[in-house]
Design an enzyme around this catalytic site. Structure first.
Site, PDB file in Angstrom:
ATOM      1  CG  HIS A  79      -1.719   1.232   1.384  1.00  0.00           C
ATOM      2  ND1 HIS A  79      -1.434   2.178   2.349  1.00  0.00           N
ATOM      3  CD2 HIS A  79      -2.784   1.715   0.696  1.00  0.00           C
ATOM      4  CE1 HIS A  79      -2.287   3.168   2.254  1.00  0.00           C
ATOM      5  NE2 HIS A  79      -3.116   2.917   1.266  1.00  0.00           N
ATOM      6  CD  GLU A  82      -3.096   2.574  -3.427  1.00  0.00           C
ATOM      7  OE1 GLU A  82      -3.786   3.612  -3.286  1.00  0.00           O
ATOM      8  OE2 GLU A  82      -3.367   1.495  -2.880  1.00  0.00           O
ATOM      9  CG  HIS A  83      -0.092   6.317  -0.500  1.00  0.00           C
ATOM     10  ND1 HIS A  83      -0.658   7.398   0.141  1.00  0.00           N
ATOM     11  CD2 HIS A  83      -0.970   5.294  -0.329  1.00  0.00           C
ATOM     12  CE1 HIS A  83      -1.821   7.048   0.689  1.00  0.00           C
ATOM     13  NE2 HIS A  83      -2.021   5.766   0.422  1.00  0.00           N
ATOM     14  CD  GLU A 159      -5.174   5.152   3.105  1.00  0.00           C
ATOM     15  OE1 GLU A 159      -5.872   4.393   2.409  1.00  0.00           O
ATOM     16  OE2 GLU A 159      -4.050   5.572   2.738  1.00  0.00           O
TER      17      GLU A 159
END
Length: 459
Positions: A79, A82-83, A159
């Site tokens: 993840h 992904e950023h 997040e």
């Protein structure tokens, strides 16, 4: 109609240069809905579905890596990447990436799951070359610089905090842990505060290099697209970055294996001062490759897939015990989950759980009525088609199908599989899945005696 992936070997031209191999996987009427696949030298696959009647196109790149590929100390690395791939390349800054798509009215995003990651852009068909160039640049030229890793760490921690503030989300992570324990499938996709704080630039960059080679990537495009043109533009972008790799490499096969879910009958709770208690009651399901998935889909729809479903009617409509109640299935390469979620007042947890157990037991023993079966087949068929009414959904379908199954299935074939589900099929999968001893996850302000009673629910 389905098309299964065969082992691909690189061919060479008369000049000795490796050439691409193209196959028509699904042939539509007059070219509409035709799905083609080209395998480029280096193992990169490009899959497209052509719909000349629309004015949009969605372009995505799927990476065959998810959170289940992480070691405990790398929790959240997929993840995190992904950023980071949005933070800049040698050609574009982070602002350049977002501004390029914003300037043409497009939308761009990504998502990370337990077994794959996807980066995509949806634009007007005339702007597809721009989308291809930008997304390919992100996947092949990301800098992954230390300062970006440090800056984005705060965003990811926020997040995680945002997710933790929503117990309706957290309870599903808790249920995954209840079922899988401290394993990759049992850990949250986002990672934890500790694991995210422990990741640095070098570890993330090594993870990227290991999992983002062309043999583990699938390019998918759907809408008003021309297959040959998309292939040419993708190949140019990857060759320019020197990212096609070994020309003799072949695509990675779909993920496989055999994972056993931990023993059933487990209960895990988290005490929170919330207005509602959030419940997931469930048991092991089936793998996404299991042929019984069509029958399980019909069963799931009848049990908790809509306003006419058993659980919705019994818990919400007849008794008013919950606002949100539904069932769901999750299929992985080698295992799966079946769960029932409900959010209710803490003093009604026992009543809600009893109804859930009674309905699951009833269906496990007797299956569905003829009316329920007809309604569920119709509902599932309709939602399947309606869910494919935009180019983004079509891109998701062909990209995920290529990655997870290595084949493409037409909408007509999917509808045929759903319509072919019989009462005996449903009874069989209901016995196999719902007949198992369940496990339970609950988040809410539970009192000690109430928490202790929860174990009786799964006894």
């Amino acid at each position: 109609m389905t098309s299964r992936t065969q082992p691909t070997t690189a061919r060479t031209s008369s000049e000795g240069r490796a050439v691409a191999r193209t196959q028509t996987l699904l042939k539509g009427e007059n070219g509409i809905g035709t799905v083609r696949r080209t395998t480029l030298p280096g193992g990169l696959r490009v899959v497209t579905e052509t719909l000349p009647s629309v004015r949009s196109a969605t372009f995505g790149i799927w990476a065959h890596v998810g959170s289940r590929d992480e070691s405990p100390s790398l929790g959240g690395a997929t993840h995190y990447l992904e950023h980071l791939l949005f933070k800049g390349t040698a050609q574009r800054s982070a602002l350049d990436i977002s501004a390029a798509i914003d300037a043409v009215g497009g939308e761009m995003n990504a998502f990370t799951a337990k077994e794959y990651t996807c980066y995509y852009a949806r634009v007007l068909d005339t702007d597809l070359p721009l989308a291809i160039d930008v997304v390919c640049d992100m996947l092949t030229g990301s800098l992954i610089e230390a300062e970006d890793v440090d800056a984005e760490r705060g965003v990811i921690l926020e997040e995680i905090a945002m997710t933790e503030d929503d117990p309706g989300d957290v309870v599903h992570d808790l249920f995954a842990h209840t079922m899988f324990g401290d394993t990759p499938l049992g850990r949250p996709v986002l990672g934890t505060v500790d694991t995210v704080n422990g990741l640095d630039r070098d570890r993330i960059a090594r993870f990227f290099k290991k999992h983002y080679d062309p043999t583990h990537l699938i390019v998918a495009a759907a809408g008003n697209v021309d297959h040959a043109t998309v292939v040419r533009q993708v190949r140019t972008a990857f060759e320019r970055a020197g990212a096609l790799g070994d020309p003799d490499a072949v695509p990675a096969p779909p993920r496989s294996g055999e994972r056993r879910i931990r023993a059933a009958g487990r209960v895990e709770t988290i005490g929170r001062k919330t207005e509602q208690a959030h419940i997931v009651l469930g048991m092991p399901g089936i793998a996404r490759t299991d042929d019984r998935r069509w029958a399980l889909g019909v069963l799931n729809t009848a049990l908790g897939g809509g306003m006419s479903s058993r659980l919705f009617q019994e818990i919400r409509e007849k008794r008013g015990l919950a606002y949100s109640v539904y069932s769901y299935t999750s299929g992985f390469a080698d295992c799966g989950l079946f769960g029932v979620y409900a959010g209710c007042r803490p003093n009604q947890v026992d009543d809600v759980l009893k109804i859930c157990r009674d309905e699951l037991d009833q269906v496990a023993q007797h299956g569905l009525s003829d009316d329920e079966l007809r309604r569920a087949v119709g509902q599932l068929s309709g939602s399947t088609v309606l869910g494919l009414e935009d180019t983004g959904a079509l891109m998701n379908r062909i990209g995920k199908s290529e990655l997870c199954w290595g084949e493409q299935m037409s909408v007509d074939e999917m509808l045929r599989r759903i319509a072919a589900v019989t009462p005996d099929d449903v009874r069989s999968v209901a016995r196999d899945v719902l007949g198992q001893r369940p496990s339970l996850s609950v988040i809410g302000p539970l009192k000690d005696k109430q928490a202790a009673r929860l174990h009786d629910t799964v006894a």
